[in-house]
Scaffold this active site. Structure first.
Site, PDB file in Angstrom:
ATOM      1  N   CYS A  75       9.392 -18.492  -5.680  1.00 49.69           N
ATOM      2  CA  CYS A  75      10.698 -18.447  -6.344  1.00 49.69           C
ATOM      3  C   CYS A  75      10.582 -17.923  -7.772  1.00 49.69           C
ATOM      4  CB  CYS A  75      11.334 -19.835  -6.352  1.00 49.69           C
ATOM      5  SG  CYS A  75      10.375 -21.074  -7.266  1.00 49.69           S
ATOM      6  N   CYS A 109      28.425 -22.283 -19.490  1.00 48.10           N
ATOM      7  CA  CYS A 109      27.434 -22.982 -18.660  1.00 48.10           C
ATOM      8  C   CYS A 109      26.192 -22.104 -18.501  1.00 48.10           C
ATOM      9  CB  CYS A 109      28.044 -23.281 -17.288  1.00 48.10           C
ATOM     10  SG  CYS A 109      26.901 -24.029 -16.113  1.00 48.10           S
TER      11      CYS A 109
END
Length: 414
Positions: free
Chosen positions: A369, A71
């Site tokens: 971010c 993943c």
């Protein structure tokens, strides 16, 4: 190739060298000797994946998630959490250094006591294979193919259960053509906000029976298809699927608390709230400031910010619709003493920085971010006459390479 990891790179890889070539090695740690297999190129550099660890770091641990390594969602589960925090600080320092900035020595890195099950929002890709039931999952590392999953230990447990419930309901009802499933849970309530999209332009309506069946499978949750509550600091906000919300509720409180402390807005301050969203930062500011002007371009977010201002009785919060670089042209010089900004990952448009420098508020609190655009924009503000006073790194996304930071800049009087 056999290489030794040297330092963490932003993006979750470790920098190494093979016969003089720089290589980005995934799933290694600094100082480890690993056997790695080439996996294409990334940003002009060779990328590789760790196949075997020959000399392990003392910080290497067993990953908790069975999907780790396939993943693409997590990059650091194989590292002790304390080392993850140190790597993130190093990455931020390196990015700032390349922008000509120095991260203050006293900059804290604020992690979580329990760095798992923190995500209150998750978006899952649907996957159909001939002769098999629908699956939901995430993209594989550096790939567009979908890896079906059954568990994700960085998501709130209710999201994981809901994803599996939607999978079961879609299989039972033979629902076809789903593209994505977006789930958000109320951190302090029982609401589960959901939105599913179909393949193709326009998407098309879903059979109401899908939601009804999921509600039967999740009797402890309340399925919501319009909006949900986000409660913190005795405030209540309405959130929709098409509006931004911080995915880590606990660390959001840490980040917002820092931003408000740095801003130190008082009754005599008029504050600009740029990239304001639904008002989750500007409305708390309005409780101590004289007034807040929130700039936002998303009509759905503007509508919700009006509602949230009424819910929380903050009549001194007003909105200025439009892109920041355009809307700020309507703001008069000297009208605002401070500004707080939390732009998307791409950072500020150069025209937005130019407008901020024109208005020149005394204090700026910049939340980001993305370290590279954060450093780029702060460097422009420093060249424009601001001084960097404080910074903090907040680990909003444990087990991944993503990191949030906040900085206080003050207008230079020299």
């Amino acid at each position: 190739m056999i290489v030794r990891g040297e330092a963490a790179a932003h993006g979750g890889a470790v920098i190494a060298h093979d016969e003089g070539r720089t290589v980005l090695v995934y799933y290694a740690l600094p100082d480890e000797l690993v056997e790695a297999a080439p996996r294409g190129r990334q940003g002009g550099l060779q990328a590789a994946r760790t196949e075997r660890v020959l000399e392990a770091s003392p910080d290497r641990i067993e990953a908790r998630c069975p999907h780790f390594g396939e993943c693409g969602g997590c990059q650091w589960q194989h590292s002790r959490y304390e080392r993850q925090l140190a790597l993130k600080r190093q990455v931020v320092e390196d990015v700032w250094h390349r922008a000509g900035l120095r991260l203050p020595q006293d900059t804290p890195v604020l992690g979580m006591d329990v760095p798992w099950r923190y995500r209150i929002r998750g978006e899952f890709e649907a996957s159909y294979r001939p002769g098999q039931p629908i699956q939901f999952g995430f993209h594989r590392l550096r790939s567009h193919s979908v890896l079906p999953i059954r568990t994700c230990p960085i998501h709130d447990e209710r999201i994981e259960r809901a994803m599996l419930a939607f999978r079961q309901a879609a299989e039972e009802l033979d629902v076809r053509g789903l593209k994505t499933l977006l789930l958000t849970v109320e951190p302090t309530g029982k609401g589960l906000l959901w939105k599913a999209r179909r393949e193709g332009r326009g998407g098309g309506a879903l059979d109401p029976a899908l939601g009804q069946r999921v509600a039967e499978l999740l009797p402890d949750l309340v399925l919501l298809d319009d909006s949900m509550n986000l409660d913190f600091w005795d405030l209540t906000f309405r959130v929709r699927s098409d509006t931004f919300v911080q995915t880590n509720y606990g660390q959001m409180l840490v980040l917002y608390g820092l931003a408000l402390e740095m801003l130190s807005a008082g009754p005599g301050d008029a504050v600009l709230d740029l990239y304001a969203g639904i008002g989750t930062l500007g409305i708390p500011v309005a409780r101590s400031a004289g007034r807040v002007t929130a700039v936002e371009e998303n009509p759905a977010a503007i509508q919700l910010s009006h509602l949230n201002a009424r819910i929380n009785v903050t009549p001194n919060f007003r909105t200025l619709p439009g892109r920041v670089e355009t809307a700020l042209r309507q703001v008069r010089l000297g009208d605002h003493q401070a500004a707080v900004l939390d732009p998307p990952r791409a950072g500020c448009d150069p025209a937005a920085i130019a407008e901020l420098l024109r208005l020149s508020p005394e204090r700026l609190v910049y939340v980001s971010c993305e370290p590279s655009t954060h450093a780029r924009d702060i460097a422009l503000l420093v060249r424009g006459g601001y001084r960097l006073r404080r910074a903090a790194i907040v680990d909003m996304f444990p087990q991944t390479y993503h990191v949030e930071a906040v900085a206080l800049l003050e207008r230079s009087t020299a």
